[in-house]
Structures are given as C-alpha cells and as structure tokens.
Design an enzyme around this catalytic site. Structure first.
Site, PDB file in Angstrom:
ATOM      1  CE  LYS A  22      -1.796   1.730   3.926  1.00  0.00           C
ATOM      2  NZ  LYS A  22      -1.851   3.200   4.131  1.00  0.00           N
ATOM      3  CG  ASN A  23       2.568   2.555   3.536  1.00  0.00           C
ATOM      4  OD1 ASN A  23       1.451   3.052   3.432  1.00  0.00           O
ATOM      5  ND2 ASN A  23       3.025   2.072   4.664  1.00  0.00           N
ATOM      6  CB  CYS A 116      -4.736   6.537  11.169  1.00  0.00           C
ATOM      7  SG  CYS A 116      -5.361   5.044  10.386  1.00  0.00           S
ATOM      8  NE  ARG A 121       0.519   9.998  10.120  1.00  0.00           N
ATOM      9  CZ  ARG A 121       0.045   8.887   9.572  1.00  0.00           C
ATOM     10  NH1 ARG A 121       0.855   8.069   8.949  1.00  0.00           N
ATOM     11  NH2 ARG A 121      -1.223   8.576   9.644  1.00  0.00           N
ATOM     12  CG  ASP A 304       3.041   1.323   9.428  1.00  0.00           C
ATOM     13  OD1 ASP A 304       2.570   2.122  10.247  1.00  0.00           O
ATOM     14  OD2 ASP A 304       3.083   1.560   8.204  1.00  0.00           O
ATOM     15  NE  ARG A 396      -7.168   4.486   5.771  1.00  0.00           N
ATOM     16  CZ  ARG A 396      -6.139   4.836   6.544  1.00  0.00           C
ATOM     17  NH1 ARG A 396      -6.173   4.614   7.835  1.00  0.00           N
ATOM     18  NH2 ARG A 396      -5.071   5.399   6.016  1.00  0.00           N
TER      19      ARG A 396
END
Length: 416
Positions: A22-23, A116, A121, A304, A396
């Site tokens: 995903k990232n 989230c 951030r 993560d 997600r």
C-alpha cells in the site's frame, strides 16, 4: 458497518499470497501525474486507500483503466489541479499529489490531509522543501496553495525523517531545473520503489536506498511498466499471526530482505523462519517468548509493526517493553487488548506487556489501521469469540485479510 467475528485457538497451516505494498502503491499512483504518457502498473493492491487515491486522481483528469492484473494510468488530460477536502479527509497520503502537480503544471491546490488519528504528522517539511525549490506557498481556509513557473534544484535538509516528505520532494525534483539534493531522506523500501519507477520513466536519481538522494531534473518523463513491491507490513502481520496462534504457513510473493528487524524479533520469540527469493515460511510450536522492541525509521523496527508485535507479546512467556518513537498517539490498541485479558501498562512512549497464559474473546473496537491488525492477531490466539468493530480501518491497508486467514485454517468471518 462491517465487523469481524473470530473463534480463536486454531493453528494455522497452508499458504498465503502477499499483496503489493500500500505504502508504495499510493505514491506510485501519484507519479502518473508527472507524464502525459502511459504507466502500466502490476501488483497494485485492492485496498480502500488505493481506491480512494484512484478516485482523487481520476477527478483531476488522470485516466485509469484496469486491464486484467495491470492498471494503466495516462496523464495526458490532467486539467484539474486541486485535491478537495472531501477527497483528502480520510487519507493523509493525498498530500503526495502536491509535488507532481507543482512540478509538471506549476500550480496546485491541496487540502490539508486527514487519515488515522495516530499522530500529528505535519506537512511543514513538504512545504519547506518546495519553498526551497522556489515555490510560492500559502495556506488559506485549510488548503495549501502552491505556484512555481518551474521549480529549481536546491539542497534540502528536512528537520525529521519523513517518508511522504521524501517522496513528494523527489517527485517534484525530477522535473525541476538543476540538481536537488535531499539530505536526511527516508530509506524505506517503498521510497526506493518509487525512485526506481521514476528512473524507469527517465528521471536521474542517485543514492537510492540511502539517506542522501541526488536528483538531476529532466525536461520530461515518459511511460513505463512497473510491478509494485510486496507489502512488508502485511507480510510481518501474518508472521506475527502465525507466531501467536501457532502453525506452519508459507507466505508467497514475499520479500524477506525487507524485514530484517522484524525477523530478528520473531526469531527471539521462538518462531522458525526460512525464506527464498519470493517466499517466507514461518513455523511456531509452543508458547512464544516475550521480546522487547523500539520503533525507529527503516532499517529499524517499523512503527507499522508495533501493534502486531504487542499482540504477540500479550500471550508470550515473560514481560516486554515496547517503545514507540515515531507517532505520539499510537497506543490506542492497548485498552482493547486489555479487554481481551492482556496485561499492558503504558508509561509515556513505552508499553510494558506482562504475558498472560491465555486471552479470552470479547467485543473490541478498531481505532486505526495497524491497531485493527493487532486485534485480529489477539483474536486468533484467544479462547472463545472475539468480535472486532470498525474494521473499515483494516480494509484501508489489508486486502481480504479474513479470506486469506480462513484459507489457512482460521475461523474468521465478516459480518455485514
């Protein structure tokens, strides 16, 4: 709203196919804005965040067509240089359109991002870097307004290591006039995957995989084909699940070379790990041993994976300390794990986990993406039924997690 129902205490055995990262996929999709030519991407994961990003890019005019297992992107008709709040509010990665739009079109209007609730951030490092490259930027009514006739190369030293900041500035720099040096750059494999794609499109980037990237701007980029790298966080999550529940599982399309820090910790728990070029086998017999960890930037232990390791520690022999150094609000899963019978105390940025003999199923609520995964792991190891609410967080970042786990013997089902 969908929920997951898990009946735990079942050993896992079989094979699981790991999806694309995903990232890596999110910034790679945004790279489609950098050229009028076609990008053909494979191994793109089918996730809610990926669907959201595609919707955002389509409304800007990026053509996206699914042809079997390949996603084709064409930026010939991009005309709307705005990312509106209603599209951005659920996903912080939307900020990644800022650099490409500014680099190719000289203008962008991007809403301040959401996502989230695990930490602030801030996007100030993105803005600082683009301003160093000559962009005029102001923030008004929740939007970043940016303009530049053509960005110019600069030496940029970010105040902190930022993955999306590195990706945004790298994409901006590939079309800038002159040489851009990114110091204190993020070294994550997903950043390198984006860099490798950009090079295949005609960009000139040196230092890929290091904390110093040197980008020499080119007049234009062209199309190419590119497979998205395997998702190391999905891989690590399933490794923790097998270590917690016990069993023998082979993960296919997985990259062991991206998981050194996670491998080290899992081996300390007693898990037996073997691997090849594109597979990992994990075997676990008996109760795991507690292992302490401290999150840090790649190649250290990833933030993560913090929640997933904590779930494993809940039923491990002994006590452990898990310290979070990246995000200031990433222990929201502790309260929910304790509802399952875990014994966890939080002291500032450190959680002290006292392993218990067993967890007992209960209704719990997911608070963010990786917290959701930790509750799935705990539910697999627990006795009785665990019901997890708010699993839209899980969707997600994980492609059909319940289907993959069911295929290796878990008793897990989605309740719609």
């Amino acid at each position: 709203m969908d929920k997951l129902l898990i009946r735990g205490s079942r050993r896992l055995a079989g094979e699981i196919e790991i999806a694309g990262a995903k990232n890596a996929a999110l910034p790679i999709l945004c790279a489609g804005l950098l050229t009028a030519d076609t990008l053909a991407l494979s191994n793109v994961p089918k996730l809610q965040d990926v669907a959201t990003m595609q919707k955002l890019l389509r409304q800007m005019g990026l053509a996206i067509e699914e042809k079997g297992a390949v996603l084709e992107l064409c930026g010939r008709d991009v005309s709307k240089l705005e990312a509106p709040y209603e599209m951005v509010k659920t996903m912080r990665a939307s900020i990644l359109v800022l650099g490409p739009l500014l680099a190719r079109f000289g203008e962008a209007k991007v809403s301040l991002p959401g996502g989230c609730a695990i930490g602030s951030r801030p996007v100030d490092q993105h803005i600082k870097g683009l301003q160093a490259m000559g962009a005029e930027i102001h923030i008004e009514a929740g939007y970043i307004h940016a303009k530049a006739k053509r960005l110019k190369g600069a030496r940029i030293v970010t105040d902190m290591i930022t993955v999306t900041g590195t990706e945004n500035l790298m994409m901006a720099a590939v079309l800038a006039d002159g040489v851009t040096v990114l110091e204190n750059a993020a070294r994550e494999p997903e950043v390198s995957d984006l860099a490798n794609l950009l090079v295949a499109m005609g960009a000139q980037i040196e230092g890929i995989g290091s904390d110093r990237l040197v980008v020499t701007g080119v007049p234009a980029l062209h199309g190419t084909t590119h497979p998205v790298i395997a998702d190391r966080i999905e891989t690590g999550t399933f490794l923790c699940a097998v270590a917690a529940a016990g069993g023998d599982v082979i993960l296919k399309n997985a990259r062991a070379d991206l998981l050194d820090a996670v491998f080290d910790k899992l081996r300390e728990t007693g898990a037996v790990l073997t691997s090849g070029d594109d597979w990992i086998r994990v075997q676990m017999a008996g109760r795991p041993k507690s292992v302490s960890a401290r999150t840090t930037e790649y190649p250290g232990f990833p933030t993560d994976m913090q929640a997933q390791l904590m779930a494993l520690n809940c039923i491990a022999e002994g006590s452990s300390r898990v310290t979070e150094t990246i995000f200031e609000n990433r222990f929201m899963h502790v309260q929910e794990l304790n509802r399952l019978g875990a014994s966890i105390e939080v002291d500032g940025h450190t959680a002290v986990v006292h392993g218990v003999n067993k967890l007992v199923g209960a209704p719990v609520m997911a608070t963010d993406l990786r917290a959701s995964a930790s509750l799935v792991i705990a539910g697999l190891a627990a006795e009785g039924e665990t019901q997890i609410d708010r699993i839209y967080h899980l969707d997600r970042g994980y492609d059909r997690m319940e289907t993959k786990l069911s295929a290796v013997g878990a008793d897990i089902q989605r309740i719609r």
